[in-house]
Design a protein around this motif. Structure first.
Motif, mmCIF file in Angstrom:
data_model
loop_
_atom_site.group_PDB
_atom_site.id
_atom_site.type_symbol
_atom_site.label_atom_id
_atom_site.label_comp_id
_atom_site.label_asym_id
_atom_site.label_seq_id
_atom_site.Cartn_x
_atom_site.Cartn_y
_atom_site.Cartn_z
ATOM 1 N N VAL A 167 -16.794 39.131 -34.497
ATOM 2 C CA VAL A 167 -16.837 37.990 -33.574
ATOM 3 C C VAL A 167 -15.468 37.521 -33.312
ATOM 4 O O VAL A 167 -15.139 36.886 -34.643
ATOM 5 C CB VAL A 167 -17.974 37.210 -33.592
ATOM 6 C CG1 VAL A 167 -17.887 36.150 -32.646
ATOM 7 C CG2 VAL A 167 -19.243 37.932 -33.344
ATOM 8 N N LYS A 208 -15.675 26.329 -29.123
ATOM 9 C CA LYS A 208 -15.230 24.920 -29.248
ATOM 10 C C LYS A 208 -15.356 24.324 -30.671
ATOM 11 O O LYS A 208 -14.671 23.961 -31.380
ATOM 12 C CB LYS A 208 -15.839 24.105 -28.507
ATOM 13 C CG LYS A 208 -15.575 24.429 -26.775
ATOM 14 C CD LYS A 208 -16.236 23.524 -25.839
ATOM 15 C CE LYS A 208 -17.785 23.637 -25.945
ATOM 16 N NZ LYS A 208 -18.613 24.874 -25.650
ATOM 17 N N ALA A 245 -14.104 34.692 -32.445
ATOM 18 C CA ALA A 245 -14.564 33.215 -31.951
ATOM 19 C C ALA A 245 -13.475 32.409 -31.451
ATOM 20 O O ALA A 245 -13.538 31.907 -30.454
ATOM 21 C CB ALA A 245 -15.413 32.556 -33.182
ATOM 22 N N PHE A 280 -15.098 36.296 -37.172
ATOM 23 C CA PHE A 280 -16.277 36.551 -38.188
ATOM 24 C C PHE A 280 -16.798 37.994 -38.176
ATOM 25 O O PHE A 280 -16.773 38.590 -37.327
ATOM 26 C CB PHE A 280 -17.577 35.788 -37.665
ATOM 27 C CG PHE A 280 -17.323 34.165 -37.452
ATOM 28 C CD1 PHE A 280 -17.451 33.667 -38.631
ATOM 29 C CD2 PHE A 280 -17.068 33.374 -36.384
ATOM 30 C CE1 PHE A 280 -17.230 32.090 -38.749
ATOM 31 C CE2 PHE A 280 -16.888 32.207 -36.198
ATOM 32 C CZ PHE A 280 -17.010 31.344 -37.508
ATOM 33 N N GLU A 306 -17.533 27.108 -21.834
ATOM 34 C CA GLU A 306 -18.939 27.298 -21.813
ATOM 35 C C GLU A 306 -19.544 27.486 -23.403
ATOM 36 O O GLU A 306 -18.640 27.443 -24.229
ATOM 37 C CB GLU A 306 -19.189 28.582 -21.360
ATOM 38 C CG GLU A 306 -19.579 28.411 -19.727
ATOM 39 C CD GLU A 306 -19.595 29.637 -19.059
ATOM 40 O OE1 GLU A 306 -20.592 29.975 -18.577
ATOM 41 O OE2 GLU A 306 -18.478 30.328 -18.759
ATOM 42 N N SER A 307 -20.906 27.557 -23.714
ATOM 43 C CA SER A 307 -21.277 27.445 -24.972
ATOM 44 C C SER A 307 -20.730 29.083 -25.622
ATOM 45 O O SER A 307 -20.841 29.960 -24.824
ATOM 46 C CB SER A 307 -22.664 27.548 -24.789
ATOM 47 O OG SER A 307 -23.441 27.616 -26.017
ATOM 48 N N GLY A 308 -20.505 28.874 -26.751
ATOM 49 C CA GLY A 308 -20.133 30.188 -27.355
ATOM 50 C C GLY A 308 -18.697 30.536 -27.234
ATOM 51 O O GLY A 308 -18.031 31.466 -27.904
ATOM 52 N N CYS A 309 -17.975 29.586 -26.607
ATOM 53 C CA CYS A 309 -16.315 30.083 -26.204
ATOM 54 C C CYS A 309 -15.516 29.517 -27.393
ATOM 55 O O CYS A 309 -14.358 29.782 -27.569
ATOM 56 C CB CYS A 309 -15.803 29.249 -24.919
ATOM 57 S SG CYS A 309 -15.832 27.484 -25.195
ATOM 58 N N GLU A 313 -19.278 17.334 -29.421
ATOM 59 C CA GLU A 313 -20.348 16.932 -28.485
ATOM 60 C C GLU A 313 -20.855 15.757 -28.816
ATOM 61 O O GLU A 313 -22.145 15.469 -29.206
ATOM 62 C CB GLU A 313 -21.315 18.234 -28.380
ATOM 63 C CG GLU A 313 -20.723 19.487 -28.323
ATOM 64 C CD GLU A 313 -21.002 20.092 -26.984
ATOM 65 O OE1 GLU A 313 -21.782 19.550 -26.240
ATOM 66 O OE2 GLU A 313 -20.825 21.033 -26.799
ATOM 67 N N THR A 359 -16.051 26.202 -33.214
ATOM 68 C CA THR A 359 -14.989 26.736 -34.356
ATOM 69 C C THR A 359 -13.749 26.082 -34.559
ATOM 70 O O THR A 359 -13.353 26.063 -35.773
ATOM 71 C CB THR A 359 -14.955 28.398 -34.085
ATOM 72 O OG1 THR A 359 -16.208 28.726 -33.937
ATOM 73 C CG2 THR A 359 -14.453 29.174 -35.183
HETATM 74 N N1 LIG Z 1 -20.645 31.686 -38.905
HETATM 75 C C1 LIG Z 1 -20.514 32.655 -37.959
HETATM 76 N N2 LIG Z 1 -20.713 33.873 -38.043
HETATM 77 C C2 LIG Z 1 -20.510 34.636 -36.827
HETATM 78 N N3 LIG Z 1 -20.444 34.344 -35.914
HETATM 79 C C3 LIG Z 1 -20.137 32.965 -35.739
HETATM 80 C C4 LIG Z 1 -20.244 31.928 -36.574
HETATM 81 N N4 LIG Z 1 -20.126 30.709 -36.028
HETATM 82 C C5 LIG Z 1 -19.607 30.962 -34.735
HETATM 83 N N5 LIG Z 1 -19.773 32.231 -34.610
HETATM 84 C C6 LIG Z 1 -19.500 32.816 -33.125
HETATM 85 O O1 LIG Z 1 -18.246 32.327 -32.716
HETATM 86 C C7 LIG Z 1 -18.615 31.869 -31.288
HETATM 87 C C8 LIG Z 1 -17.976 30.562 -30.950
HETATM 88 O O2 LIG Z 1 -19.014 29.805 -31.653
HETATM 89 P P1 LIG Z 1 -18.739 28.440 -31.441
HETATM 90 O O3 LIG Z 1 -19.817 27.779 -32.173
HETATM 91 O O4 LIG Z 1 -17.254 27.900 -31.757
HETATM 92 O O5 LIG Z 1 -19.144 27.818 -29.971
HETATM 93 P P2 LIG Z 1 -19.031 26.786 -29.105
HETATM 94 O O6 LIG Z 1 -17.999 26.488 -27.999
HETATM 95 O O7 LIG Z 1 -19.055 25.612 -30.098
HETATM 96 O O8 LIG Z 1 -20.600 26.729 -28.447
HETATM 97 P P3 LIG Z 1 -21.475 25.599 -28.360
HETATM 98 O O9 LIG Z 1 -20.980 25.030 -26.869
HETATM 99 O O10 LIG Z 1 -22.854 26.301 -27.878
HETATM 100 O O11 LIG Z 1 -21.634 24.715 -29.274
HETATM 101 C C9 LIG Z 1 -19.813 32.488 -30.691
HETATM 102 O O12 LIG Z 1 -19.953 33.719 -30.417
HETATM 103 C C10 LIG Z 1 -20.610 32.222 -32.158
HETATM 104 O O13 LIG Z 1 -21.686 33.141 -32.098
#
Ligand SMILES: Nc1ncnc2c1ncn2[C@@H]1O[C@H](COP(=O)(O)OP(=O)(O)OP(=O)(O)O)[C@@H](O)[C@H]1O
Ligand SMILES: Nc1ncnc2c1ncn2[C@@H]1O[C@H](COP(=O)(O)OP(=O)(O)OP(=O)(O)O)[C@@H](O)[C@H]1O
Ligand SMILES: [Mg+2]
Ligand SMILES: [Mg+2]
Lengths: 665, 315, 482, 291
Positions: free
Chosen positions: A386, A412, A388, A372, A407-410, A522, A414
């Motif tokens: 980022v 998943k 992702a 991103f 963990e959150s933000g890893c 989730e 995406t």
């Molecule tokens: N549209 C976007 N624009 C910019 N950054 C993004 C966007 N979507 C996700 N990110 C970033 O990409 C990274 C991965 O996000 P993602 O939502 O895939 O995490 P996740 O593993 O699903 O987390 P969670 O468990 O909190 O749902 C994060 O750092 C998030 O901030």
């Protein structure tokens, strides 16, 4: 039988030594326009000094209402209508608001569920922490500041002296919850009330916070009421457990006793809804049918009777009181054994699915990247990126379930969005044979609130021009039946359903077009334990019946390992371990997987006691600037300079497993 | 910060240019021109036509537009048609009057509506609906009375019957006491219309904040209701309020037109109506340019204040 | 103790350059700053000497004016001489000045000043009403060359005259302050300072007067306010019949071409009842194009009393027994006025369907000047009857160039009018004027509707507020009594 | 977790749960109906009432205070003020609703396109709304009325011209927040068209707040029309709008209070009614108020 004495007699113990907190017959009502919600309906219990009591129960059972009643922190229209709340012998319920303000924060500290919203967003931490210390401990501002910094230090905020002048938004969720804890402890309270203090946090952070709370309360000797719906946490944390149901305590007692010998049918069912750990064969999870009673309506008999397999005539006319079932162990059920034989009746075995190498590969992902890129107005500035998803490769065969944890933000979610084609990939290949469909985390926002359920389920059919009206209606009925809902639901709106029902509808919609893979991001995190079990059972059934492949994303390792055939563990956009579910769970190769698994509390106090608790320290580095070496090196107990310099690649670890660690073997 | 300012500056430029262009062509689409507007009953067509040619109103529209942009570029705003006075001077003379009315209104409104709204919110939060409804009700009734009507009623009461404030008299900022006395009633009238809106916004945002978790946190730390209300709730609720204050300041410049007329105040609303009535193109264009500038600048200022109040917003 | 009078001024001032002055309120200021060769008596309305002590003419062509001696200009510009008059008139005539009043003086052939206090003006044609042309009004106001040149393009804000007051300061948004001219030839005015406060709203102005904030209202145009003020004992200084409001009928219209139709319209509307109903103080019915107080006014001209029967008969005669649609151009500023509603009512009773076309004021002015209408209205305040008669009736002034919006061109009337203006003998002149009025009122290109009354309510202590027929007050007469 | 009262009503379910039913059950909306209903009723059926026409003058009954014969009194031309007020309600309500409708429709379409597609369209749209918002609305109104002449249509256009940009902004911001909802994603996974997404998912969910804004805009329009009337730019006499009725009577406040006060009270009631209406809609649609 001595221990069958009624509870009242027990409380009036002749020893003269009062408990830290003694709650007697507490009643809390919400006087709404639609009627009086009797949220707390006669709860009595007591806490001794230094004791940690966990309160568990279904959502809406009155846990928060009870806890908030103690300090009269209820919002309108909530009101404590009766009861005694004796803190060190003084009845808080009879105190004026002004008197109570001397108790709040000083004698009783409180920690709330959501660390993101529990701190004032426009005030510095210092401004929120120091004035209460000055007030409660009668300190001048300098000393109070030093005290506050001391506490922040204690709860593990790095560089506390500087961080105290930060705003909450400058901190992560875990940090904020630590600040909350520091704030609650700073008045040196004798009692702590924590309402789901870790629910909003990642498992790893959750483990840190729980350890911290445990450590600090035992240090200060404070008693603690700890509300949760995670039985694993209870096992790890509590001395005693209170199980609430429909505004009442239905079982109360020492933690080991309750886990080993639950007496109330509700407690028993609750314990059975948890995916078992370390069992060779998989059994269906227990389900609690039906819904809790409407607390606006008058209740005759036992509140649990409609959902209880062991209910008999007496349960319908008379409500049972708490009676002693063992030392300090009380339960409110007419039957001494609770469900007794009926328990585990429907815990049928889940026959393992057969997979073979010949099975069709339905999803193949190769070296997938998603970056991103922000926008920079100044042309000479490099826009922040980022990463992702940073180069992952996966494949899923027909009928197979892939679990993704991390963990959150890893990254998943995406990955999920990329699989569904909702976002374009930055680079890499995604191959899906057939169609991918999705089940979302939040059942509330996954439906257009203005659409009827029939239309929601049919939407994919209508959009793709599938069949005619009649055929579509027939297909809708078929789908409803598959997810175990009645036809009458077709003309309802999403807001008329419970969370679990909504998630069923989401699954029905996802299955409408007979997709080859269903991605579930989730799907159970927002659900109550008992409902979660229903949805997991449903998914397990569906994958067997329809041989659809699932991608199951969750941070709940127990659930993932229960449902998945394969697990991919993600860390900062990369897969660090990938392999057969049982193998990964039982014998994790990557230090990160190991830490994750160690952080998962198991719902067995005995096992928990024996487990090694080494919570992962530190937090996820910013995905904006990833380290050049191993991304996990900053938190890894085994990291070496080699790790920090060179990035490990995903390599075969065993026949059915890969791991990305230099020291995996 | 630099990026942000550059962006806002570009935005400001586009908006102002758009407004100026719009007003230029609107004014010329309106039938009648300065000359025909000037004509009374006793001037003949021939006499008027001569004047029109003299003023060069017969050039092509595009030429006139380009000439206008050219003069704008060198900040030449020209003279009025009827009085031949430098427009910029007239505006600069009138601006303080209007601005003091607007500022006075904002101050009075804020002083009344914020405590009122906060009180209403507190009452609503505590479930005392009657007082809450009474406050919102009264504010609403005030809001809904046309300002030209309330103006006259105020004049009859406060000026004629009670004799507290004069109905006429010169106004300059050099004489602040007289200024205050003269703008008191207009400010009162304009505030009436603002109070309801502002109190409602305050009520809503305070109410929303009151059910936030951090308010409960503050209460759990043993703070009294009052302190929680003012230290935490109001501070957080200030954000939407600031935005509304900013917006209503922009709108107020509009609202002063009628009160300036009735209370005979020499402000820019007065100039605007006069300019439109006399089809004084240059005057109207310049005034609108000022309006737009003020509006955009206030938006910008609001934004800045917002950022000051809310540490979460980054530049 | 200095005397100061606070007077309401009802609109934004637009400047006081006689060559380019508009609107009565500005003219009123100029009236007190400047002087003309002649002026109007505030009480009788007669032409009286001003800067010219006396004058003579035999043929209405050559006019000799004997100027007053020792008249001092305001602000130290010295003594007034005949040269100043010549300069002033030439300035109006100079195309560079672009004065809309140039045509008023276009009849001047030559001007001579045999000595500083004698002025001889020769006209190209006889003009019996020339004294009106040189009165203290518009083109007749005498300016000082040095002052004009010093003012540059700000002439309108730097008026220097020989009148009783001079302009001390002006704030175009709020206030005009006049100070008395100590060297005024009649002696200094009783009041030292005239403070004109701009109050646009009539209701506010009335309140300011009742509050005692101001002493005198220049104009009060609302019937109900007048009643209140009168009831509260204020002095209702007034002048009646100051101007006639006319209906202009476009004679190029196929229907209105027929004189019977025009007469029918005149008979159909009962203006006396209308004025009595809606504005008994502010309006009076009018029966002629000229006003009764004018010296040339003729009682003999036909009158059109309210007579619906006759109106219907005339219409039937003209072939409009079933009526027709009369389109009336009006300004939208006030919407359909109450008077117009009555007109619609009355006309409908004789079968005429009056349809209003309401446009905004500038458009209205534009279309009215262009003669682009079927029926419109006009009000021409003037003391000089020639001003009215020539403007409305003479073919030289046909719209769009002039005010003859009816496009009326009757050679008989034209020649009679020209003769009347030229004739030196008062008796024949009066007869000729009577004939003009008779023809005009028979042909009826314009229908007189109402005459306006002007009110300047003030405190009882303010005396001498005599409003002339130009709706102006000479403040030299005004005093404040204790 | 949730017991469903609808279970018992399953056959009636659609009706019961339809928006209309919920709206009618809301106390604020009932209040709004109680206020607006009679006014509208009298207005619609005013020709059947024993009242003189709104334009009918009567020189025998000029400026009479309220009496049994003339409940609201008469004005300077002897016209019955009740009759004029009812006629004024009709015109003012028309103005109010027309403005609201116009702002609603244009705001909905432009705001949806702008918010949904973003990019260049959005930026242009935002620049345009910026310009209109920075333009004093009174001047806009005066300009438009001058171009188009006075009358109902110009007044409606003039007033809505400053409401439209606000509605576009409102709709756009809602669309932006809806655009990323999970159910939109769900529809996108089956390749639903943009039109489908906008018409089936976005608009139905934004219409409610827009309606709230529209009912406020309607009340506001009635007041703005009154202001325009004061400046001689509103609905023109003799056609009575509530605005010009108040304006006409305003200068007689001392002599004949009823001429402007009684129509003023009616404006107030209408505005309050509309306020309750908007509040009611807001309440009904607020997810927090739902069971
Ligand atoms: N549209 C976007 N624009 C910019 N950054 C993004 C966007 N979507 C996700 N990110 C970033 O990409 C990274 C991965 O996000 P993602 O939502 O895939 O995490 P996740 O593993 O699903 O987390 P969670 O468990 O909190 O749902 C994060 O750092 C998030 O901030
Ligand atoms: N403000 C309120 N108004 C009306 N009813 C309420 C309110 N707050 C809570 N309730 C009701 O009181 C009951 C108990 O709520 P409470 O929040 O204590 O449940 P809980 O056990 O904490 O649930 P969760 O696990 O979801 O936090 C529920 O039936 C809930 O619907
Ligand atoms: Mg809770
Ligand atoms: Mg996610």
């Amino acid at each position: 039988m001595n221990f069958l004495r009624p509870i009242q007699a027990l409380n009036a113990s002749p020893t003269g030594q009062t408990s830290l907190l003694e709650v007697r017959d507490l009643h809390t009502h919400f006087l709404t326009d639609g009627g009086t919600v009797k949220a707390v309906n006669g709860v009595s219990f007591e806490i001794e000094r230094g004791e940690r009591i966990a309160i568990v129960g279904e959502s809406g059972s009155g846990k928060s209402a009870m806890a908030m009643s103690l300090l009269r922190l209820l919002a309108y229209p909530g009101k404590v209508v009766a009861g005694q709340i004796n803190l060190n012998g003084r009845d808080l319920n009879r105190m004026s608001e002004r008197q109570l303000n001397h108790i709040r924060g000083r004698e009783v500290g409180t920690i709330f569920q959501d660390p993101m919203s529990s701190l004032d967003p426009v005030m510095k931490i210092a401004d929120q922490m120091i004035p209460p210390i000055m007030r409660h401990l009668d300190m001048n501002s300098e000393k109070a500041r030093a005290e506050a910094i001391g506490w922040l230090d204690r709860v593990g905020i790095p560089d506390a002296g500087r961080r105290i002048d930060a705003y909450p938004f400058e901190m992560s969720g875990g940090m904020r919850q630590r600040v909350m804890i520091a704030m609650a402890l700073s008045g040196r309270p004798k009692l702590m009330i924590a309402d789901e203090p870790t629910t909003a946090l990642d498992v790893t952070i959750q483990a840190q916070i729980v350890e911290l709370l445990k450590e600090l309360t035992s240090e200060t000797g404070a008693g603690m009421i700890f509300i949760t719906h995670d039985l694993g946490l209870v096992a790890r944390f509590a001395h005693k457990v209170g199980v609430m149901y429909a505004g009442k305590l239905v079982e109360f007692g020492p933690v080991k006793d309750i886990f080993a010998r639950p007496c109330h049918p509700y407690t028993q069912s609750l314990l059975d809804t948890i995916p078992p750990v370390d069992q060779a064969e998989r059994r269906k999870l227990a389900q609690i049918p039906g819904f809790p009673p409407d607390m606006k309506l008058p209740l005759v008999g036992c509140a649990f009777k409609d959902r209880c397999a062991a209910a008999h005539e007496r349960c319908f006319v008379e409500a049972p009181d708490l009676t002693l079932r063992g030392p300090g162990h009380r339960a409110a059920c007419w039957k001494p054994e609770g469900l007794g034989e009926a328990r585990r009746k429907d815990a049928e075995l889940v026959p393992p699915m057969t997979h073979s190498e010949e099975d069709r590969v339905v999803v193949e992902v190769f070296n997938l990247h998603k970056h991103f890129t922000g926008r920079s107005v100044l042309p000479w500035k490099v826009p922040p990126t980022v990463r992702a998803v940073n180069g992952i490769s996966l494949n899923i065969r027909e009928g197979e379930t892939l679990g993704i944890v991390g963990e959150s933000g890893c990254g998943k979610s995406t990955v999920a969005r990329l699989l569904l084609g909702l976002d374009p990939a930055t680079s890499g290949d995604i191959y899906v044979d057939g169609m991918a469909q999705m089940v979302f985390q939040d059942p509330a926002s996954s439906f257009n609130p203005k659409m009827m359920l029939a239309d929601i389920i049919q939407e994919p059919l209508v959009v793709t021009g599938w069949g005619n009206r009649m055929e579509r209606a027939a297909r809708t009925r078929e789908l409803l039946a598959q997810v175990g809902l009645d036809e009458s639901y077709m003309s309802r709106y999403p807001n008329q359903l419970s969370g679990g029902q909504r998630q069923r509808i989401a699954i029905a919609r996802a299955l409408a077009l007979k997709p080859s893979v269903v991605v579930a991001d989730e799907p159970t995190s927002a659900l109550d334990v008992s409902v979660r079990a229903q949805i997991i059972n449903l998914m397990v059934d569906l994958k067997r019946q329809l041989r659809v492949s699932f991608v199951f994303i969750s941070h709940d390792l127990l659930t993932v390992s229960y449902i998945s055939d394969k697990i991919a563990v993600m860390y900062l956009g990369e897969v660090v371990e990938y392999g057969a579910a049982d193998e990964v769970f039982r014998n994790p190769a990557h230090p990160y997987t190991q830490a994750l698994i160690a952080a998962v509390p198991v719902p067995d106090p005995v096992a928990e006691e024996a487990r090694m608790k080494k919570p992962l320290s530190g937090e996820l580095p910013s995905p904006l600037d990833l380290p050049s070496g191993c991304a996990f090196a900053s938190r890894c107990p085994r990291a070496t300079d080699h790790c920090r310099a060179e990035k490990p690649l995903l390599q075969a670890y065993s026949k059915s497993r890969e791991a990305a660690c230099h020291y995996a073997n | 910060m630099l990026t942000y300012s550059l962006k806002r500056l570009a935005q400001l430029f586009v908006t102002v240019l758009g407004v100026v262009t719009l007003v230029f062509f609107t004014m010329r689409m309106i039938p009648g021109d300065p000359i025909s507007a000037m004509a009374g009953d006793n001037l003949s067509g021939a006499a008027l036509d001569q004047m029109r040619t003299q003023m060069g109103l017969n050039e092509s529209l595009l030429m006139q537009y380009l000439t206008y942009l050219g003069s704008l570029a060198v900040l030449d705003f020209g003279n009025t048609v009827t009085t031949k006075l430098p427009i910029i001077q007239l505006i600069l003379d009138a601006l303080p009057v209007t601005v003091s009315i607007a500022v006075g209104t904002i101050i009075l409104t804020v002083l009344i509506s914020i405590p009122l709204g906060t009180l209403a919110a507190y009452m609503a939060h505590k479930g005392h609906k009657t007082l809450d409804n009474a406050i919102t009700g009264v504010a609403m009734v005030l809001d809904l009375m046309p300002s030209f009507w309330t103006s006259l009623v105020c004049l009859l009461i406060f000026s004629l019957a009670l004799g507290w404030f004069p109905a006429s008299g010169t106004v300059t900022i050099d004489d602040p006491v007289q200024l205050m006395r003269r703008i008191a009633l207009p400010v009162l009238v304009l505030s009436m219309a603002q109070i309801a809106t502002m109190a409602r916004i305050t009520r809503t945002s305070v109410l929303e904040v009151l059910s936030e978790d951090y308010v409960r946190t503050a209460r759990s730390m043993g703070w009294s209701e009052l302190r929680v209300l003012f230290r935490h709730a109001l501070k957080n609720a200030a954000l939407p309020i600031v935005t509304v204050v900013g917006l209503s300041f922009g709108n107020l410049l509009n609202g002063t037109v009628i009160v300036e007329f009735i209370f005979t105040l020499p402000g820019i609303g007065n100039l605007l109506v006069g300019g439109i009535n006399s089809r004084d193109y240059q005057m109207v264009q310049t005034l609108i340019l000022f309006y737009a500038l003020i509006f955009v600048i206030i938006n910008f200022a609001t934004d800045l204040v917002y950022r000051v109040f809310d540490p979460r917003v980054q530049f | 103790q200095e005397k100061a009078l606070i007077v309401r001024f009802y609109d934004d001032p637009a400047g006081f350059d006689p060559a380019n002055i508009f609107r009565i309120e500005n003219e009123n200021i100029a009236f007190n700053i400047f002087s003309g060769l002649t002026t109007y008596d505030g009480v009788t309305g007669e032409l009286i000497p001003d800067l010219a002590e006396s004058w003579e003419t035999d043929d209405n062509i050559t006019w000799t004016f004997h100027l007053r001696k020792g008249v001092q200009w305001q602000q130290g510009y010295g003594e007034f001489t005949a040269e100043d008059v010549i300069y002033s008139f030439n300035r109006i005539l100079d195309p560079a000045t672009a004065s809309p009043y140039a045509s008023e003086l276009s009849g001047i052939e030559s001007m001579e000043a045999p000595d500083p206090h004698t002025l001889v003006i020769t006209l190209s044609a006889a003009n019996g009403n020339f004294l009106h042309t040189v009165a203290n009004y518009h083109q007749g106001q005498i300016v000082k060359r040095e002052a004009i040149e010093a003012a540059g393009d700000q002439v309108r804000w730097k008026p220097v005259g020989t009148g009783p007051y001079y302009l001390e300061s002006i704030d175009v948004n709020s206030q005009i302050v006049l100070k008395r001219h100590e060297d005024y030839y009649k002696g200094p005015a009783p009041i030292e300072t005239l403070d004109f406060q701009i109050i646009k709203d009539d209701a506010t102005a009335a309140i300011a007067l009742r509050n005692g904030e101001i002493d005198l209202l220049m104009r009060q145009g609302r019937e109900e306010q007048l009643q209140t003020l009168e009831a509260e004992g204020f002095k209702m200084n007034t002048v009646g019949n100051y101007a006639v409001s006319l209906k202009v009928l476009n004679l190029e219209d196929p229907i209105l071409q027929d004189v019977r139709v025009r007469q029918a319209i005149a008979h159909a509307i009962d203006y006396p009842s209308i004025t009595a109903a809606i504005a008994p103080s502010l309006q009076a019915p009018a029966y002629s194009i000229l006003l009764p107080w004018m010296d040339v006014f003729s009682e003999a001209a036909p009158r059109y009393e309210y007579d619906p029967e006759k109106a219907r008969a005339l219409l039937a005669e003209a072939g409009y027994a079933d009526g027709f649609t009369l389109k009336v151009l009006g300004t939208s500023a006030q919407g359909v006025s109450e008077q117009q509603q009555f007109e619609i009512d009355y006309l409908s009773q004789v079968g005429i369907n009056m349809e209003l076309e309401l446009v905004d004021t500038p458009t209205y002015n534009q279309r009215r000047n262009a003669g682009d209408f079927m029926m419109a209205g006009r009000l021409l305040p003037a003391v000089n009857p020639d001003m009215i008669l020539f403007s409305y009736l003479h073919p030289d002034n046909l719209a769009p160039g002039g005010l003859n919006g009816a496009r009326y061109d009757n050679p008989e009337l034209t020649s009679t009018l020209e003769a009347a203006q030229a004739d030196a003998d008062p008796q024949t002149r009066m007869e000729l004027y009577a004939k003009v009025q008779e023809i005009a009122m028979t042909d009826l290109p314009y229908i007189p509707a109402t005459a306006s009354n002007v009110f300047w309510p003030g405190k009882q202590s303010v005396t001498g507020v005599n409003i002339n027929y130009l709706a102006q007050v000479n403040f030299w007469d005004v005093d404040i009594e204790d | 977790m949730i017991t469903l009262p609808a279970r018992r009503w399953s056959d009636l379910g659609t009706l019961r749960q339809s928006g209309l039913w919920r709206l009618l059950g809301n106390s604020r909306i009932q209040l709004a109906i109680a206020i607006l209903g009679p006014i509208l009723f009298l207005t619609i059926f005013r020709s059947m009432l024993p009242l003189p026409g709104p334009l009918q003058t009567n020189l025998q009954a000029m400026t009479q205070p309220p009496s049994l014969g003339h409940l609201f009194g008469t004005d300077r031309m002897g016209r019955d003020i009740l009759s004029r007020t009812l006629a004024g309600v009709q015109i003012s309500m028309f103005v109010g609703f027309a403005v609201a409708l116009l702002a609603l429709v244009v705001g909905l379409v432009m705001g949806t396109l702008s918010g949904f597609f973003g990019g260049v369209i959005d930026r242009i749209m935002m620049a345009i709304t910026d310009i209109f918002l920075a333009f004093p609305s009174l001047l806009l109104a005066i300009g438009l009325v001058s171009v188009l002449g006075t009358g109902m249509i110009p007044v409606v256009l003039a007033i809505s011209l400053s409401d439209v940009p606000r509605f576009i902004r409102l709709q756009r911001s809602m669309v932006l927040s809806l655009r990323n909802r999970a159910y939109i994603d769900a529809a996108r996974t089956v390749k639903a068209s943009q039109v489908w997404l906008m018409t089936r998912h976005i608009i139905p969910n934004t219409i409610a707040p827009l309606l709230v804004a529209a009912s406020i805009a309607a009340a506001n329009a009635i007041l703005v029309e009154a202001g325009l009337s004061f400046l001689g730019l509103g609905i023109m006499p003799p056609e009575p709008s509530l605005g010009n009725l108040i304006r006409d009577g305003q200068s007689y406040l001392e002599q004949a209070w009823w001429i402007s006060t009684l129509p003023g009270v009616v404006i107030l009631m209408i505005a309050i009614g509309l306020h309750f209406l908007s509040d009611g809609i807001r309440q009904v649609l607020d997810p927090r108020s739902r069971k």
